[in-house]
Design a protein around this motif. Structure first.
Motif, PDB file in Angstrom:
ATOM      1  N   ALA A  82     -24.885 -34.812 -28.437  1.00  0.00           N
ATOM      2  CA  ALA A  82     -24.519 -33.617 -28.626  1.00  0.00           C
ATOM      3  C   ALA A  82     -23.136 -33.200 -27.815  1.00  0.00           C
ATOM      4  O   ALA A  82     -22.839 -33.931 -26.876  1.00  0.00           O
ATOM      5  CB  ALA A  82     -25.745 -32.696 -28.178  1.00  0.00           C
ATOM      6  N   THR A  83     -22.782 -31.971 -28.072  1.00  0.00           N
ATOM      7  CA  THR A  83     -21.334 -31.610 -27.513  1.00  0.00           C
ATOM      8  C   THR A  83     -21.548 -30.089 -27.082  1.00  0.00           C
ATOM      9  O   THR A  83     -22.341 -29.410 -27.833  1.00  0.00           O
ATOM     10  CB  THR A  83     -20.385 -31.975 -28.385  1.00  0.00           C
ATOM     11  N   VAL A  84     -20.430 -29.747 -26.411  1.00  0.00           N
ATOM     12  CA  VAL A  84     -20.587 -28.338 -26.044  1.00  0.00           C
ATOM     13  C   VAL A  84     -19.103 -27.834 -26.134  1.00  0.00           C
ATOM     14  O   VAL A  84     -18.061 -28.544 -25.918  1.00  0.00           O
ATOM     15  CB  VAL A  84     -20.547 -27.847 -24.335  1.00  0.00           C
ATOM     16  N   TYR A  85     -19.243 -27.061 -26.979  1.00  0.00           N
ATOM     17  CA  TYR A  85     -17.550 -26.580 -27.767  1.00  0.00           C
ATOM     18  C   TYR A  85     -17.046 -25.337 -26.299  1.00  0.00           C
ATOM     19  O   TYR A  85     -17.977 -24.614 -26.199  1.00  0.00           O
ATOM     20  CB  TYR A  85     -17.693 -25.486 -28.937  1.00  0.00           C
ATOM     21  N   MET A  86     -15.903 -25.807 -26.185  1.00  0.00           N
ATOM     22  CA  MET A  86     -15.210 -24.881 -25.399  1.00  0.00           C
ATOM     23  C   MET A  86     -14.108 -24.160 -25.679  1.00  0.00           C
ATOM     24  O   MET A  86     -13.313 -24.506 -26.498  1.00  0.00           O
ATOM     25  CB  MET A  86     -14.608 -25.559 -24.257  1.00  0.00           C
ATOM     26  N   GLN A  87     -14.016 -22.887 -25.664  1.00  0.00           N
ATOM     27  CA  GLN A  87     -13.134 -22.059 -26.171  1.00  0.00           C
ATOM     28  C   GLN A  87     -11.710 -22.587 -25.901  1.00  0.00           C
ATOM     29  O   GLN A  87     -11.103 -23.210 -24.902  1.00  0.00           O
ATOM     30  CB  GLN A  87     -13.086 -20.209 -25.299  1.00  0.00           C
ATOM     31  N   ALA A  88     -10.736 -22.150 -26.983  1.00  0.00           N
ATOM     32  CA  ALA A  88      -9.592 -22.689 -27.008  1.00  0.00           C
ATOM     33  C   ALA A  88      -8.503 -21.927 -27.683  1.00  0.00           C
ATOM     34  O   ALA A  88      -7.560 -22.223 -28.106  1.00  0.00           O
ATOM     35  CB  ALA A  88      -9.567 -24.288 -27.288  1.00  0.00           C
ATOM     36  N   ARG A  89      -8.891 -20.604 -27.909  1.00  0.00           N
ATOM     37  CA  ARG A  89      -8.079 -19.601 -28.659  1.00  0.00           C
ATOM     38  C   ARG A  89      -7.757 -20.315 -30.130  1.00  0.00           C
ATOM     39  O   ARG A  89      -6.610 -20.255 -30.669  1.00  0.00           O
ATOM     40  CB  ARG A  89      -6.490 -19.485 -28.113  1.00  0.00           C
ATOM     41  N   SER A  90      -9.003 -20.451 -30.764  1.00  0.00           N
ATOM     42  CA  SER A  90      -8.832 -21.050 -32.081  1.00  0.00           C
ATOM     43  C   SER A  90      -9.783 -20.171 -32.861  1.00  0.00           C
ATOM     44  O   SER A  90     -10.773 -19.662 -32.761  1.00  0.00           O
ATOM     45  CB  SER A  90      -9.826 -22.560 -31.892  1.00  0.00           C
ATOM     46  N   MET A  91      -9.058 -20.145 -34.274  1.00  0.00           N
ATOM     47  CA  MET A  91      -9.544 -19.232 -35.147  1.00  0.00           C
ATOM     48  C   MET A  91     -10.020 -17.885 -34.848  1.00  0.00           C
ATOM     49  O   MET A  91     -11.138 -17.434 -35.191  1.00  0.00           O
ATOM     50  CB  MET A  91     -11.167 -20.036 -35.994  1.00  0.00           C
ATOM     51  N   TYR A  92      -9.196 -17.053 -34.198  1.00  0.00           N
ATOM     52  CA  TYR A  92      -9.397 -15.856 -33.820  1.00  0.00           C
ATOM     53  C   TYR A  92      -9.522 -15.020 -35.219  1.00  0.00           C
ATOM     54  O   TYR A  92      -8.637 -15.431 -36.021  1.00  0.00           O
ATOM     55  CB  TYR A  92      -8.496 -15.162 -32.741  1.00  0.00           C
ATOM     56  N   ARG A  93      -9.779 -13.790 -35.066  1.00  0.00           N
ATOM     57  CA  ARG A  93     -10.035 -13.139 -36.339  1.00  0.00           C
ATOM     58  C   ARG A  93      -8.518 -12.446 -36.402  1.00  0.00           C
ATOM     59  O   ARG A  93      -8.098 -12.454 -35.448  1.00  0.00           O
ATOM     60  CB  ARG A  93     -11.009 -11.904 -36.121  1.00  0.00           C
ATOM     61  N   SER A  94      -7.997 -12.291 -37.567  1.00  0.00           N
ATOM     62  CA  SER A  94      -6.898 -11.762 -37.833  1.00  0.00           C
ATOM     63  C   SER A  94      -6.744 -10.103 -37.787  1.00  0.00           C
ATOM     64  O   SER A  94      -5.745  -9.571 -38.158  1.00  0.00           O
ATOM     65  CB  SER A  94      -6.108 -12.301 -39.049  1.00  0.00           C
ATOM     66  N   HIS A  95      -7.900  -9.623 -37.826  1.00  0.00           N
ATOM     67  CA  HIS A  95      -7.787  -8.246 -38.082  1.00  0.00           C
ATOM     68  C   HIS A  95      -9.030  -7.653 -37.119  1.00  0.00           C
ATOM     69  O   HIS A  95      -9.813  -8.283 -36.350  1.00  0.00           O
ATOM     70  CB  HIS A  95      -8.484  -7.764 -39.501  1.00  0.00           C
ATOM     71  N   GLY A  96      -8.794  -6.268 -36.962  1.00  0.00           N
ATOM     72  CA  GLY A  96      -9.821  -5.612 -36.077  1.00  0.00           C
ATOM     73  C   GLY A  96      -9.533  -5.480 -34.654  1.00  0.00           C
ATOM     74  O   GLY A  96      -8.370  -5.888 -34.167  1.00  0.00           O
ATOM     75  N   PRO A  97     -10.433  -4.762 -33.791  1.00  0.00           N
ATOM     76  CA  PRO A  97      -9.841  -4.594 -32.470  1.00  0.00           C
ATOM     77  C   PRO A  97      -9.494  -5.696 -31.688  1.00  0.00           C
ATOM     78  O   PRO A  97     -10.169  -6.986 -31.680  1.00  0.00           O
ATOM     79  CB  PRO A  97     -11.139  -3.962 -31.835  1.00  0.00           C
TER      80      PRO A  97
END
Length: 374
Positions: free
Chosen positions: A70-85
């Motif tokens: 198993a693995t734990v995903y760590m934030q990396a500024r990946s695939m942020y939404r391109s719209h919204g607040p």
């Protein structure tokens, strides 16, 4: 300039790609291949010079010969939404990681439970305004891991140094950010929502995380990458002084029972070991020799029940191959008991992040799957 902070110019993209390809070509047979592993910290992203997604991670795991379950995903500024607040755009990364987790859980990709736990980003400097962002992260993951979902907590990178070349402009920080009223008001909601906090900072900031741990004793904190070892810029040729200060501060930090230590992340150029620029990729013996004082110190001070190994891939991929990194860790703890190895390689991570127990995570041989109290 660290490869961690390399810009997106064409020369940098080519350099990163060449380094990764050269390091990946160096192979070793897996040591102790039946040792179950939970990779407590990795990323998935598309960056200049690096594309690292589910197929790439699965390939690294399979080729390594190690029993990564198993693995734990760590934030990396990946695939942020391109719209919204703006505050809610990082929720896109959690949506992405949860989609990868669903793909992995389907069984089509094999036995590994990739992204079994997910750590996202929320700007804690929003203070009370961070609460709806945290709730959105939890919502898109079907809840917290502790209640059957996949969301574990937040990493708000706070690595700061007087040398701006060591600071990531994507994550504005300051010397006093972690003790600011705004940051602590936001941090309070981690406590209220029973979320974890991953701390990415530099070794000279350890007193800051001590103060935070004291202020919020109920928030589980995982200090990333052995506490942020630095060995470049002003810290080049200062290895002994850095080690002495780092060790002294870790002694005090280890007295905080809510703080855990992640062992890894030493393949980044900022650590100053130089493997990323060597003509020949290092083998696991070379890595173990260089890392042993740092990793053994962490285990000595925190104990196996409060330490967990991490690959930090693909960030560390510029220095060595996935399997070689795990071999190095196994060499360093070769004299540990089987129970201690289980703590270091999977049990601490599963307990800290409340990862689910299921048939795919049953260990080989006679290891006991029961999680022990931390």
């Amino acid at each position: 300039m660290s490869t961690y902070l390399l810009d997106s110019c064409a020369d940098s993209r080519v350099l990163i790609s060449k380094r990764i390809a050269q390091r990946s070509s160096c192979k070793e047979e897996a040591l102790e291949p039946n040792q179950m592993i939970v990779d407590a910290h990795h990323h998935l992203y598309v960056r200049p010079g690096v594309t690292y997604l589910l197929d790439n991670l699965i390939s690294d795991i399979r080729e390594s010969g190690h029993d990564v379950r198993a693995t734990v995903y760590m934030q990396a500024r990946s695939m942020y939404r391109s719209h919204g607040p703006n505050a809610f755009r990082p929720v896109g990364e959690t949506e992405f990681a949860n989609g990868v987790a669903a793909m992995s859980a389907s069984g089509i990709y094999g036995k590994e439970y990739v992204c079994s736990g997910i750590v996202g980003f929320a700007d804690l400097m929003l203070g009370d305004g961070v609460r709806p962002v945290l709730e959105a992260h939890i919502g898109v993951c079907g809840g917290r891991t502790s209640s059957g979902g996949r969301f574990c907590g937040i990493r708000h990178p706070s690595a700061w140094d007087m040398d701006t070349r060591l600071c990531n402009p994507a994550y504005p920080s300051s010397e006093d950010m972690m003790r600011s009223k705004a940051f602590r008001a936001g941090f309070m909601h981690l406590d209220r929502l029973e979320l974890t906090f991953d701390a990415w900072l530099y070794f000279h900031q350890i007193p800051r995380i001590m103060a935070l741990a004291d202020a919020f004793p109920n928030v589980p904190i995982a200090v990333n990458h052995c506490g942020g070892v630095l060995g470049i810029s002003a810290y080049a040729n200062q290895r002994e002084a850095v080690f002495d200060y780092w060790r002294t501060q870790l002694q005090f930090l280890s007295l905080r029972p809510n703080v855990m230590m992640k062992l890894g992340g030493l393949g980044m150029e900022i650590s100053g070991f130089g493997f990323e620029s060597a003509d020949k990729a290092p083998n696991s013996l070379a890595l173990a020799r260089a890392w042993r004082p740092w990793i053994e110190t962490c285990i000595e001070l925190f104990g196996p029940k409060r330490c967990m190994f991490e690959s930090n891939f693909p960030a560390d991929k510029v220095s060595y191959g996935y399997g070689i990194g795990w071999n190095a860790f196994k060499r360093i703890v070769s004299s540990a008991t089987p129970d201690e190895k289980d703590e270091l390689f999977w049990r601490t991570a599963m307990g800290f992040y409340h990862l689910p127990l299921n048939e795919a995570l049953q260990p080989l041989g006679t290891h006991d799957i029961t999680l022990k109290p931390q």
